[in-house]
Motif scaffolding. Sequence first.
Motif, PDB file in Angstrom:
ATOM      1  N   GLU A  52       0.818  -1.210   0.000  1.00  9.75           N
ATOM      2  CA  GLU A  52       0.000   0.000   0.000  1.00  9.75           C
ATOM      3  C   GLU A  52       0.858   1.269   0.000  1.00  9.75           C
ATOM      4  O   GLU A  52       0.345   2.366  -0.145  1.00  9.75           O
ATOM      5  N   ILE A  53       2.145   1.078   0.170  1.00 11.12           N
ATOM      6  CA  ILE A  53       3.039   2.248   0.187  1.00 11.12           C
ATOM      7  C   ILE A  53       3.598   2.495  -1.214  1.00 11.12           C
ATOM      8  O   ILE A  53       3.635   1.592  -2.046  1.00 11.12           O
ATOM      9  N   ASP A  54       4.026   3.740  -1.432  1.00 12.60           N
ATOM     10  CA  ASP A  54       4.712   4.040  -2.688  1.00 12.60           C
ATOM     11  C   ASP A  54       6.090   3.381  -2.656  1.00 12.60           C
ATOM     12  O   ASP A  54       6.731   3.308  -1.607  1.00 12.60           O
ATOM     13  N   LEU A  55       6.539   2.921  -3.801  1.00 17.30           N
ATOM     14  CA  LEU A  55       7.809   2.192  -3.846  1.00 17.30           C
ATOM     15  C   LEU A  55       9.007   3.136  -3.811  1.00 17.30           C
ATOM     16  O   LEU A  55      10.132   2.711  -3.593  1.00 17.30           O
ATOM     17  N   GLU A  56       8.751   4.413  -4.026  1.00  9.79           N
ATOM     18  CA  GLU A  56       9.841   5.379  -4.179  1.00  9.79           C
ATOM     19  C   GLU A  56       9.209   6.767  -4.054  1.00  9.79           C
ATOM     20  O   GLU A  56       8.117   6.984  -4.564  1.00  9.79           O
ATOM     21  N   ASP A  62       8.872  10.818  -4.940  1.00  5.22           N
ATOM     22  CA  ASP A  62       9.058  11.541  -6.200  1.00  5.22           C
ATOM     23  C   ASP A  62      10.493  12.039  -6.338  1.00  5.22           C
ATOM     24  O   ASP A  62      11.081  11.969  -7.417  1.00  5.22           O
ATOM     25  N   TYR A  74      12.812   9.221  -7.137  1.00  5.33           N
ATOM     26  CA  TYR A  74      12.578   8.818  -8.531  1.00  5.33           C
ATOM     27  C   TYR A  74      13.315   9.741  -9.491  1.00  5.33           C
ATOM     28  O   TYR A  74      14.028   9.282 -10.382  1.00  5.33           O
ATOM     29  N   GLU A  75      13.160  11.038  -9.276  1.00  2.10           N
ATOM     30  CA  GLU A  75      13.787  12.009 -10.179  1.00  2.10           C
ATOM     31  C   GLU A  75      15.314  11.868 -10.166  1.00  2.10           C
ATOM     32  O   GLU A  75      15.954  11.839 -11.209  1.00  2.10           O
ATOM     33  N   GLU A  84      17.098   9.315  -9.281  1.00  3.33           N
ATOM     34  CA  GLU A  84      17.525   8.039  -9.823  1.00  3.33           C
ATOM     35  C   GLU A  84      17.379   8.008 -11.345  1.00  3.33           C
ATOM     36  O   GLU A  84      18.245   7.496 -12.054  1.00  3.33           O
ATOM     37  N   MET A  85      16.295   8.600 -11.865  1.00  7.42           N
ATOM     38  CA  MET A  85      16.093   8.594 -13.309  1.00  7.42           C
ATOM     39  C   MET A  85      17.167   9.426 -14.003  1.00  7.42           C
ATOM     40  O   MET A  85      17.628   9.080 -15.082  1.00  7.42           O
ATOM     41  N   ARG A 104      20.216   7.454 -14.305  1.00  5.04           N
ATOM     42  CA  ARG A 104      20.066   6.419 -15.322  1.00  5.04           C
ATOM     43  C   ARG A 104      19.988   6.997 -16.738  1.00  5.04           C
ATOM     44  O   ARG A 104      19.769   6.251 -17.689  1.00  5.04           O
ATOM     45  N   ARG A 109      14.390   8.268 -19.178  1.00  2.00           N
ATOM     46  CA  ARG A 109      13.658   7.120 -19.722  1.00  2.00           C
ATOM     47  C   ARG A 109      14.075   6.811 -21.160  1.00  2.00           C
ATOM     48  O   ARG A 109      13.913   5.696 -21.630  1.00  2.00           O
TER      49      ARG A 109
END
Lengths: 532, 532
Positions: B509-513, B515, B518-519, B521-522, B525, B528
């Motif tokens: 039920e929790i967010d995996l990451e 915001d 995410y930013e 890490e992206m 990487r 996208r």
Amino acid sequence: MLDNKTDALPQHQPELPTRPQLPMPKSDQVYFAEEQKGWHGYVEWEKYPDKAKRAAEILSQHKFAGVPEFQLKPLSSTNPRLEGVRWKQYHAALGPTLENLPNESWDIVKEEKAEDMIHVLDFPYNGEPPRDRLVGTTLTRNEDHFVRNHGGIPVIDENEYCLDIGGMVNNPTRLTLKDLKNENLFPRQTAVVTIQCSGTRRIEQIQEYPGDGDELINAPWGEGAIGTARWTGVSLKKVLKHCGGLKEGAGHIEFMGVDTYFKKGQVYNYVVSVPWRKVRVHEVMLAWEMNGKPLPKIHGYPLRAVVFGYIGARSVKWLARITAIPHPSTAPVQKKEYLYYTPQAGKHNASYSSGFSIQDMPVASAIISPIDKAVIIHDGAIKMRGWAYSGGGHWPERVEVSGDGGSVWYETPYEKLSQKYFHAWRLWEIDLPVDAEGWLELVARCWDNALNTQPTYVRSTWNWDLHVTSSCHRIKVFSVNRSRPATAKRLKRLEQEGIDFHPVTKPLEIDLESDDEYETEMQRRGGREPEE
Amino acid sequence: MLDNKTDALPQHQPELPTRPQLPMPKSDQVYFAEEQKGWHGYVEWEKYPDKAKRAAEILSQHKFAGVPEFQLKPLSSTNPRLEGVRWKQYHAALGPTLENLPNESWDIVKEEKAEDMIHVLDFPYNGEPPRDRLVGTTLTRNEDHFVRNHGGIPVIDENEYCLDIGGMVNNPTRLTLKDLKNENLFPRQTAVVTIQCSGTRRIEQIQEYPGDGDELINAPWGEGAIGTARWTGVSLKKVLKHCGGLKEGAGHIEFMGVDTYFKKGQVYNYVVSVPWRKVRVHEVMLAWEMNGKPLPKIHGYPLRAVVFGYIGARSVKWLARITAIPHPSTAPVQKKEYLYYTPQAGKHNASYSSGFSIQDMPVASAIISPIDKAVIIHDGAIKMRGWAYSGGGHWPERVEVSGDGGSVWYETPYEKLSQKYFHAWRLWEIDLPVDAEGWLELVARCWDNALNTQPTYVRSTWNWDLHVTSSCHRIKVFSVNRSRPATAKRLKRLEQEGIDFHPVTKPLEIDLESDDEYETEMQRRGGREPEE
């Protein structure tokens, strides 16, 4: 000759089972109004953060049913397979505008889809056609085309319909459907396009290993979450040009469908994006016709996106807004869903950034006939039929099948491969020479024009969210080769004595051999044991 | 740490489900009397062909329940798994002597076997112990030892017991139990012997492909149709010598147990044979003690055969007669059952002569812990335990396990292998180093002293009658390696927020990451998509 008792697809039950009473108190006080006249079922959340926040607060006050467990135990053989109780409760919790949408959507399923669809999930509606018709024609009949919805089905009056194009375009514009259909403004586009859900053949991954039981159910699809239609509309590129083209820095085009989408307690409309480079090559259509008929409501009436060669999730239905943006959408469907994880990722470590976005669909295929676990009495050949598809503008060049688990391959004859399209599947057929008897593993694989072919095993492609089961499709059949003397003799005897061969597991009531035959044969074989 | 929800072994239900009314008219007119005073449940058929014929006529007038179908659909999770309705009806049809035997036999199960046995078939009784205790001790407790019966359990008064030895012996003799126990006549023999049903691990073959749904159910055994005891009695060789030895041309020794056996409408006692060469090397015992206690009734009280290293079906219980014969017995259990077919044999072509007799048991092993589909949170190693066995006088020399489906193998440490015996299993244990996460395939294989090892896959050993699943045992586990930082972080967060990791399919039920994460890490990487 199939053994129907072993059919993996249970019988259709025309009536939806009685819905359980929703244990949810109705929130009569709060009314999330419809956004536009003539757009039933459209509540706007994206424009109004405070409203979305209020909805989230209401949701947080409820305790909802759990997600049904269907991976750790055998999948139900009812039709629908799964009931979306939790999603119905979400709608009920938000009051009068949305609470009846699940029932209304189900009425639309009954009205628009074939009576014998396999309802994988009743709400949001997910359904695939019976396999006989799946590969009956290159163009899937509208009533047979699979449906993977993420919310309730809105009902939109064509005359009240309009599409807002904004964001990083030079001239933000509102267009009516009449505008879009005006060939003086926009040349008509038509194309045969296959749309595939990334969940196609997911049941094989589930049977191999359970995975993410996502809140919006990762539906246990068979081979039928794929369909092909001739779509008609306009190229999105022309529409964007009509809006003065893109501003510097715009790289992605975001679609908003009006359906309400829920994720971890928050409320959204359905929003995803595609790259501008996809639009630029005329591979994104705004379509209002499906196989020469107006879009069915369940398929996005009056207007939807059709993104050629991409995952179905990008072909947004019930389009309300198109927004040019610099980067891929960060809306939850784009950012948090349809991600492809490495096999060591899972509940213990997965993050959104560690999965990559599923956009272009890879080469894949499926055996549609015979069915898994079929008992086939034949004379040395087994007829196989199926589909093959590759996304991203690739097309199936060759389909090969194996009767021995993937050691020896036979090419399907080219005259039995349906027409080539840049963006559609090809149907195939072959009479596979089969001498061997007993359980055989039949396998199919496709090579596309870029020489991509399919991974070997389900395990090769298994991923936590159970997406894109593109491994070689494998089924088990029990081969009974009547051209072999011992088999011919046994079958003749059964026929004479009126004994049905099926089901194969039913024990024979006759002796397998007379005492005399046994003695003679054992002597020929040198007895049960050595003499010295 | 196991995820109990995924335990393949369902919970024990202590009460037998209500038996259905037997729809059979009672044949009050015909009475098949018990053969001997003090031998309850023993009707002699072999000596009286006319009587057996009359019984067959009576059976032919009835319509019996079908054999339960459990291969083409998921196996029931009730306990007992299967009910032997047809076999009960056979007994009921033959009148007062036998009709109540199913109920009496069930009473003996409850009296003599552990409360939590897994009852694979209620009648004829087939049961295996819970896996925890299966490998808890080298010698299986009598109440835990598996049972594979072929008929009802007779109750024999030890004082009325006698054994007839005849056929091609020089002096046909009748011996009482007292005679056999007389150490002046026969030296005592004792040995630790593993007895294994050829159906052990059959469930794996069924899950791979359905096979023969035999009239006497090919029970869907797990890994527990094997057990080890210290048996005490006399060597059959000594007894035959006491009877003056064998006549010229005698090559086989036939055993008759008193239980009534049914096959294709005919009635028999339970009869099989073993070769004289097996007896000659003192590998056939007539036993009255099991682990220092009198045989339980369910295990053959007062006297049974124990044939070392052979399929359990030859270790005949409730021994009434021993007959020296020239060739292997042609009784149905020997001639028509326990045959090993080539994989292309099946209902369409199988004959008795085309399968070979299962006698010596091949090398095999099983993983008992962890269980299939377990979700295991560990720190870099997974503890595995199991058994390994080889028949025919061979013994397990080495056990190896793999955490990657059979590519890299680890030898189990010799100090964790239980004692060597010529005719018994060895228990093993290892802490398997495991770095990888997600679904792994754990595999075990044994090498015996003759360098025999196990076939690679279930398919390698699949056969129509589903016997001898000796392929490398493979299970699936979901590995969660707490020594990896991302996993440690996620588990810690779940613990802090009070969220159970199990069942693994329950959506988080929790967010995996966040915001921000995410930013960041992206960007690391490279986004996208490519920039150009």
